[in-house]
Enzyme design. Sequence first.
Site, PDB file in Angstrom:
ATOM      1  N   HIS A 117      -1.225   1.460   5.782  1.00  0.00           N
ATOM      2  CA  HIS A 117      -2.623   1.017   5.765  1.00  0.00           C
ATOM      3  C   HIS A 117      -3.111   0.724   7.185  1.00  0.00           C
ATOM      4  CE1 HIS A 117      -2.197   0.696   1.450  1.00  0.00           C
ATOM      5  NE2 HIS A 117      -3.463   0.359   1.333  1.00  0.00           N
ATOM      6  N   HIS A 185       3.574  -6.561   4.259  1.00  0.00           N
ATOM      7  CA  HIS A 185       4.289  -6.120   5.457  1.00  0.00           C
ATOM      8  C   HIS A 185       4.615  -7.301   6.355  1.00  0.00           C
ATOM      9  CE1 HIS A 185       3.804  -1.748   5.030  1.00  0.00           C
ATOM     10  NE2 HIS A 185       2.601  -2.003   4.536  1.00  0.00           N
TER      11      HIS A 185
END
Length: 227
Positions: A117, A185
């Site tokens: 992303h 993340h």
Amino acid sequence: MAVAVPPPPPLRQLLKFDTDLSYFLHSLFHSYLPSSVLLVLELSADFRFSFPITLALCLSPLPSSLLPFFSSLLFGLLLDLALVGLIKIIFRRRRPPYNPHMSAVVSADNFSFPSGHASRVFFVAALVSLTADAIAAALVELRAGGGFVDRWIVGDDPKLVSSLVLVVRAWAIMTAFSRVLLGRHFFLDVLAGACLGVFEGLIAFRFLQFENFLSFLLYLRVGQGRS
């Protein structure tokens, strides 16, 4: 049976610092921001969302000045998908243990490094920044034709494009940071993804401007519509 080789001490220290920092940021900010906002940012940068929209725009009637931008965007998204998947499979870093339930589309999605992303949004931001002049030229071309753009877009073209660039950059930063806050993340995953995205933007701007290919697709589409 192969035994995993532990990383050297400096790398272990860096990964521990990254893990601690990421959990601190997640714990500090996550409770203050609605999960719905973070999920909307996640969706806005999802390949399953961005690629079909880009492809649809590429197949729509476009000003000729925008063809280099959309060709770079389309093929850059494919390049990003390939590079992120390859790097994830090589490094195989697991996602944070506090990552909420997430549906992995492919097996590489189970790995955390780098953030796809983050690379995607920084790729888009870099490409928009590099092609700002082409976007401004497209606005002039659209305004010359009148219609929707002439009625709804007001103000000076350079200022409008500058505002667009700032909005896209802000979206990229917020989306990348939201990956840590959402628990998807670690911080280094996002930082690496952002650097990769900027690099992809430069590559796409320099080498992936296949506007002739898009023109051919539009010609085929128009020809089928008339038949």
